[in-house]
Each structure stands twice: as structure tokens, then as C-alpha cells.
Design a protein around this motif. Sequence first.
Motif, short mmCIF file in Angstrom:
data_model
loop_
_atom_site.label_atom_id
_atom_site.label_comp_id
_atom_site.label_asym_id
_atom_site.label_seq_id
_atom_site.Cartn_x
_atom_site.Cartn_y
_atom_site.Cartn_z
N UNK A 339 40.04 -8.19 -15.35
CA UNK A 339 41.31 -7.50 -15.06
C UNK A 339 42.47 -8.17 -15.77
N UNK A 340 42.52 -9.50 -15.73
CA UNK A 340 43.63 -10.24 -16.36
C UNK A 340 43.62 -10.05 -17.87
N UNK A 341 42.44 -10.05 -18.48
CA UNK A 341 42.34 -9.85 -19.93
C UNK A 341 42.74 -8.43 -20.30
N UNK A 342 42.28 -7.45 -19.50
CA UNK A 342 42.66 -6.07 -19.78
C UNK A 342 44.16 -5.86 -19.63
N UNK A 343 44.76 -6.49 -18.62
CA UNK A 343 46.21 -6.37 -18.42
C UNK A 343 46.96 -6.93 -19.63
N UNK A 344 46.48 -8.03 -20.17
CA UNK A 344 47.12 -8.60 -21.36
C UNK A 344 47.03 -7.62 -22.54
N UNK A 345 45.87 -6.99 -22.71
CA UNK A 345 45.72 -6.03 -23.81
C UNK A 345 46.61 -4.81 -23.60
N UNK A 346 46.73 -4.34 -22.35
CA UNK A 346 47.60 -3.19 -22.07
C UNK A 346 49.06 -3.51 -22.40
N UNK A 347 49.49 -4.74 -22.09
CA UNK A 347 50.89 -5.11 -22.29
C UNK A 347 51.20 -5.45 -23.74
N UNK A 348 50.25 -6.10 -24.43
CA UNK A 348 50.55 -6.65 -25.75
C UNK A 348 50.00 -5.80 -26.90
N UNK A 349 48.95 -5.02 -26.63
CA UNK A 349 48.30 -4.30 -27.72
C UNK A 349 47.51 -5.21 -28.64
N UNK A 350 47.23 -6.45 -28.18
CA UNK A 350 46.51 -7.43 -28.98
C UNK A 350 45.12 -7.68 -28.42
N UNK A 351 44.15 -7.97 -29.28
CA UNK A 351 42.81 -8.34 -28.86
C UNK A 351 42.74 -9.86 -28.73
N UNK A 352 42.77 -10.33 -27.48
CA UNK A 352 42.76 -11.78 -27.24
C UNK A 352 41.72 -12.15 -26.19
N UNK A 353 40.78 -11.26 -25.94
CA UNK A 353 39.77 -11.53 -24.91
C UNK A 353 38.99 -12.80 -25.21
N UNK A 354 38.72 -13.04 -26.49
CA UNK A 354 37.92 -14.21 -26.86
C UNK A 354 38.58 -15.52 -26.48
N UNK A 355 39.86 -15.65 -26.75
CA UNK A 355 40.51 -16.92 -26.44
C UNK A 355 40.69 -17.08 -24.93
N UNK A 356 40.93 -15.97 -24.22
CA UNK A 356 41.01 -16.06 -22.76
C UNK A 356 39.68 -16.52 -22.18
N UNK A 357 38.60 -15.90 -22.61
CA UNK A 357 37.30 -16.30 -22.08
C UNK A 357 36.87 -17.66 -22.62
N UNK A 358 37.36 -18.03 -23.81
CA UNK A 358 37.10 -19.38 -24.30
C UNK A 358 37.71 -20.43 -23.39
N UNK A 359 38.96 -20.20 -22.99
CA UNK A 359 39.60 -21.11 -22.04
C UNK A 359 38.88 -21.08 -20.69
N UNK A 360 38.47 -19.90 -20.28
CA UNK A 360 37.78 -19.76 -19.00
C UNK A 360 36.47 -20.54 -18.99
N UNK A 361 35.64 -20.32 -20.00
CA UNK A 361 34.35 -21.01 -20.03
C UNK A 361 34.52 -22.51 -20.26
#
Length: 470
Positions: A339-361
Motif C-alpha cells: 500500500x505504501x509503495x502504491x501510494x508513492x507511485x500514485x502521488x509521484x508518478x515514479x517507479x520506486x518500488x525497488x528501492x522501497x523494498x530494498x530498504x524493507x528487506x
Amino acid sequence: MRIGYGLGSFGTGTFATVPGLLLLYYLTDVLGVAAGVAGALVFLPKAWDVLINPCVGSLSDRTVHRWGPRRPWMLLGAVAMPVSFAAMFAGPPLERGWAAAYVAVLFLLTATGFACFQVPYVALPAELTTDHDERARIMSWRVAFLGGAILLAGALAPVLAGASGDERGTLGGYRLMGAVIGVLLCAGTLAAFFATSGAPSVLRAVSEPSLAAQLRAARGNRPFAWLLGFYVVQAAAAGLMLAGAQYFATYVLDRPKAITALFACLIVPSLAAMPLWLALGRRLGKRAAAFAASLCFLVAAAGTSTARGLPAWAVYAFMALAGVGYAGMQMLPLAMLGDAVAADAFLSGRRRAGVFTGLWTAGETLGLAVGPGLFGLALSISGFVSSDADHRVAQPDSAPGGVVVGFGALPAALVALSLPLLARYDLTEDRLDELRAASEAAAEAWTETAAGTSAEIASEAETAAGRDRG
């Protein structure tokens, strides 16, 4: 698609379980490494993941490939991780210092391969669907497979390690275990790679141009930051219990093979509880359900800290209660991450799922590494004496007390510390729906504007062509 994605958890769950379960014990009770040193060796190679995971995430965000941005990295990890894992437990007979160094280097290589698979793997759900309830269903399949992997690996690995006759394990037994578990790692990760080959990507955002920009964006995402802190602390609690399970079975229950029953009591209820947490998350919201799951685990961990005065059935009952809570502690935060990653994409229009999940893992790996380190510290303080496979030693009376503190009291305290962090996570399902609707409306408006502009250009061109013909 849900099942195909979930298959990857056979690999991630197996790797998260076996080193946490047996590596510290392998160092102290088979290779004869001092408990404090062994705890540091388990922690330090994994601390590398704090650096490498965000880098892998950023690279996968910016990867352009016909397989998509995630799957090439998944394949690299699916090949590298199993080989390094098997080699970690297959080292030649070495003196204690050299043996410790060998294990540390191979553990570092294995953790790097794991990062290459896990980071893009965890990023996929945010890109597979924009529906937060569907993400929760995807996560429920992942955690179901995760539970199965933990049960299988947790039961099988100790048996294989003791296959040569000593139920506590020998070098030959651990070599066999490393090879078999390596095959399971390879099977699970490759299955997810092939099963997701036709998966769609519903987020059409462009990638962020640099790692630094991605990290700044992650730092500014407050729901993600609070959720990450909550999950890291809980991962440390889980790491403590995982690292202490074999010690608990050996030195408190006085039955080394009881670890299989302990894992069965933990995992079977967690699989049964999965629909409960999914339904509760829909009814009350994921955050409220995560609170309930955490409290369930906290009560169970606190109960096991009194194990020396309890009958065996009560200990197993507390483990079953911990399993119920553990299911929600795994599934719900992962769905909230999506949800948090999708919210970031909705707000920014940027693909940043990888770095978010990189920090998460990275945070998850750090927490799981801190757990064994804390358990090793608890053993050292209690006066625990290390031994090798050929020379068993008697433990002082204080050693079992250190085991129950590390296995029960410390995990309960960490879960209690995590709850105020969860309270700060404020991304509700209603807010996410609003962001998705606004993003879709903006995309439609842009499409209409672009179509109108194209039509005007075409009309002007046709008019100009008519004048030329005239």
C-alpha cells in the motif's frame, strides 16, 4: 498468478529459517566458536544487506529488459544463493578461527544472492495490482507458502544435520543438510521466476533517475518509515526466537529433537490463522489487525519465558499461540508495504518500488541478524560454554536461564517496543482509494489533453496541406 508468486516464499522462507535456526548453533556446538564471536559472525555479514539491498532495488527500478525490471535480478539470485548456501555448510575441517572466517565469507555471498532475488520479488505485488485488498490476498498466499517452507525447513534441517548419528549434529550431517536445503532454495526461487513470466504490470510510472533521489523519496514517505521501523523491531524479536529454538529444545526441554514439535506448533496454527487475519484486516483495517497479531505473539513469547516451571504441553500451547500471531505479523505488514509503495507511485508518478523494498528487506535482514546477536549476548552473560561436535561439555546452572530470557522475555519486550511505531502509520485503506482515484483521474485527463493536442496538430497539418494544394 497468486500461487505462482507465492512459490518464491519457499526459497525466501527456507533461507530466512535455516541460518537463523542452525547457524549460531553450528558455530558454537559443532565448530566450537565462542558464543559472543559466533553472534557477531552471524550479525556482521547480514549487516552488509543494509547497503546492498537498496542498491539492488534501485538497479531493478532502472533495469530495462524484455523480462521486465525485476525478473532478471530474481534469476541471478535464484542461481547464486543456493550454491553459496550449500558451500557455507560444506567447508573442509578447519581450526576454529579459520572455520569462523570461512563461514562468514560464504554467508556474505549467500546474503548477496538472496538480496538479488528477494528485493525484486517483494517489489512485485505493488506492480501487479492497484487493489489493496488484492494485494492482501497475494500476501496471504505468499505467507502461506512461507509457513510451509518454515515448517518443512525447520523440521528437515535439524534432522539432516543429525543424520550421521549425533542428534545435535556433526560436520557430515551439516554438509548433507546444506546440500539438500540448497536444492530446496533453488527449486522455490526458480519456480517463482518462471511462474511470474506473464504477470502484468499495472503501474506505468517511470523510474527515478538515481539512487540518491530514490532514497530521498523513501525518507520522505512517513507511513513507510514508521512501518519499516515497526517491522525491523519485530524481525529482531522473531530472529531471537528462531536462533534460540535449538538451544531451547536442547537445554530447557532437554530434548534436542523437540525442535521439530516446536516448529510444528508454531507453523501449523499460523497456516490455519491466515484466513482469520485476512478477514480481520478487511473488517478493521490492516493496522488494527496488525496490533492484534502483535499482542497475540507478545503474550505467547512472555509465556515461554516461564517455561522452566511449566509442563511441556503448556510450552507447546504458547508456541501455538505465537504461531497464530506470527501469521498476522508476517502477512499484514507486507500488504501494508505494498500500500505504501502504491501510494508513492500514485502521488509521484515514479517507479520506486525497488528501492522501497530494498530498504524493507535490508531492515528485515538486519532485524533477523540482530536477533541471533542478542541471543549470543544472552548466552555469554548467562555463562554458556561452547563445545565442538566431538567434545560435549556440561553447562552451568545459569545457562538455561539465559536461554529462556533470549527465547521468550527479550522477544516479548521487542514486540512491545514496536507497537508505538505501528501507531504512527496512518495510511488507511480509504486514503489509498482516494489517491488511486486521483491518480486515475489525472491519467485520464492527461490522455484526453494529449489526444486533443494531437487532433489539433493533425487538423492544422491538414489545413496547411490544403493551402499548399490550392
